[in-house]
Design an enzyme around this catalytic site. Structure first.
Site, mmCIF file in Angstrom:
data_model
loop_
_atom_site.group_PDB
_atom_site.id
_atom_site.type_symbol
_atom_site.label_atom_id
_atom_site.label_comp_id
_atom_site.label_asym_id
_atom_site.label_seq_id
_atom_site.Cartn_x
_atom_site.Cartn_y
_atom_site.Cartn_z
ATOM 1 N N HIS A 75 -69.109 -2.316 84.857
ATOM 2 C CA HIS A 75 -68.316 -1.225 85.418
ATOM 3 C C HIS A 75 -68.313 -0.059 84.439
ATOM 4 O O HIS A 75 -67.882 -0.197 83.290
ATOM 5 C CB HIS A 75 -66.879 -1.683 85.684
ATOM 6 N N TYR A 203 -56.623 1.257 90.686
ATOM 7 C CA TYR A 203 -55.219 1.155 90.285
ATOM 8 C C TYR A 203 -54.436 2.160 91.109
ATOM 9 O O TYR A 203 -54.763 3.351 91.121
ATOM 10 C CB TYR A 203 -55.052 1.464 88.800
ATOM 11 N N PRO A 295 -50.607 -7.410 82.457
ATOM 12 C CA PRO A 295 -52.029 -7.421 82.825
ATOM 13 C C PRO A 295 -52.580 -6.066 83.253
ATOM 14 O O PRO A 295 -53.777 -5.955 83.513
ATOM 15 C CB PRO A 295 -52.064 -8.410 83.999
ATOM 16 N N LYS A 299 -55.877 -6.535 79.013
ATOM 17 C CA LYS A 299 -56.019 -6.735 77.575
ATOM 18 C C LYS A 299 -55.725 -8.165 77.104
ATOM 19 O O LYS A 299 -55.921 -8.466 75.927
ATOM 20 C CB LYS A 299 -55.083 -5.783 76.813
ATOM 21 N N TYR A 387 -59.548 1.447 77.247
ATOM 22 C CA TYR A 387 -59.894 0.493 78.294
ATOM 23 C C TYR A 387 -61.150 -0.310 77.926
ATOM 24 O O TYR A 387 -61.187 -1.529 78.128
ATOM 25 C CB TYR A 387 -60.098 1.211 79.631
#
Length: 392
Positions: A75, A203, A295, A299, A387
């Site tokens: 990704h 998200y 979550p 991480k 990220y």
């Protein structure tokens, strides 16, 4: 009582304990892994599967990356929505790196296979684990298995046994400082044999609460919605879940979602937790034994992997050169990165969720932060760097 010896006893047969064991094996360092449950039980646990660049490198160094490289989904970015607005944060553009979507269960399966192929010693169904003499140069671990008592003499003990394990509790309470934030909501998640609604994670910040569209592979999707802590999975039919999820997503995304029966349905509470120190004598804490993150930022497994990186390299230096700096500095170095991961997970959670008694002002601040992130390249770069994983 049976008596045996090894160099490192690893308590916990999840991915962090197995990864540490495999990395040590590559360097010729012997270990024994003690697991409270069965292998099938460990492999049945459904967990997140977004792997940072650091964990990808460790899997390659451990010689267990072949299936991950062929089946994992790289990704290069992620999508963030609020209301009917949606924008993309491009990881590759901002950092030159990607993440890999590859289920934690598959990571664990690959590690088990590698340890079994090389004759790695893994003991299942162990009970009554106790760590002794951790403050001396001769620690040992005792446990029972099928009613028989065992003692393992060792040089070091790695506590990879999770939040409820024995390792953290072995450190005297008056020497431990624990920090915790419990979030006033949970995540209701389902697994379904349906194609993901997007090839990248979405998200979503919605007036009805947070939602996440994720996946395990091209035909297996993982979806979440924010829910009350008092809620129960049995309160939600599959139809009710899909209806609520769609309400929290932009209309064009909801319209193309493929729904189906849930394979698994569960609710996870959210918390942030850190224990200091992460070392006591020759006992070292790794992963959930020392820290937990919500979550939202993916991480959990990745922060455990960074602990493994620091501990593995510290032990490697000790055995190969006698240099103790890596193990001496383990707690400070690991915690420095842990707190940065905690910050990112806290920030992202605060940005995306609806909180009880959240005021109109609070909501406007969330929208302003989201619009700033959407329009500001520096903000997107900071998010992308966190990220894909801060460097070890």
């Amino acid at each position: 009582m049976s008596d045996s010896s090894t160099q490192v006893v690893i308590i916990g047969g999840g991915p962090s304990g197995l990864l540490l064991s495999q990395l040590l094996h590559v360097r010729g360092i012997n270990s024994v892994v003690l697991e409270r449950k069965t292998k099938d039980y460990v492999l049945s646990r459904i967990r997140a599967g977004v792997l940072e660049r650091g964990l990808l490198s460790l899997m390659r160094e451990a010689g267990v990356s072949e299936r991950m490289e062929s089946e994992g989904l790289a990704h290069d970015g992620t999508l963030i929505s609020y209301g009917d607005q949606m924008f993309r944060v491009d990881f590759k553009e901002h950092t030159g790196n990607s993440v890999m979507v590859y289920g934690q269960t598959e990571v664990t399966r690959d590690l088990y296979e590698a340890r079994e192929k090389t004759g790695g010693k893994i003991e299942f169904n162990v009970e009554d684990v106790e760590i002794h003499n951790a403050k001396t140069d001769a620690p040992f671990v005792t446990h029972t298995q099928a009613g028989i008592s065992h003692r393992i003499n060792c040089d070091f003990v790695a506590g990879c046994d999770g939040f409820h394990g024995v390792s953290r509790k072995t450190i005297p309470q008056d020497l431990r400082k624990e920090y915790e934030k419990v979030y006033p909501f949970g995540w209701l998640g389902i697994l379904s044999a349906t194609p993901p609604v997007s090839h990248e994670l979405i998200y979503a910040n919605s007036e009805r609460g947070f939602a996440l569209c994720s996946m395990r592979n091209k035909n297996l999707s993982r979806y979440y919605i924010q829910c009350d802590l008092s809620d129960r999975p049995e309160n939600w039919s599959d139809d009710a879940f899909w209806t609520e999820l769609k309400r929290r997503l932009p209309a064009d995304v909801a319209a193309k979602m493929v729904t189906g029966p849930s394979i698994e349905k569960s609710i996870a509470p959210l918390r942030s937790f850190v224990c200091e120190p992460m070392r006591w004598g020759r006992l070292f804490l790794c992963g959930d034994a020392a820290h937990i993150v919500p979550p939202t930022g993916a991480k959990g497994l990745n922060t455990a992997a960074s602990d493994v990186n620091y501990l593995y390299n510290g032990l490697r230096k000790f055995y190969e050169t006698g240099d103790t700096s890596g193990i001496d500095n383990y707690s400070a170095v690991a915690l420095s990165r842990v707190w940065k991961a905690e910050r990112f997970s806290w920030w992202f959670s605060s940005l995306m969720h609806r909180y009880p008694k959240q005021s109109d002002f609070d909501f406007k601040m969330q929208v302003a932060e989201l619009e700033f992130l959407r329009s500001n390249q520096a903000a997107q770069q900071a998010m992308a760097e966190n990220y894909v994983g801060l460097p070890y």
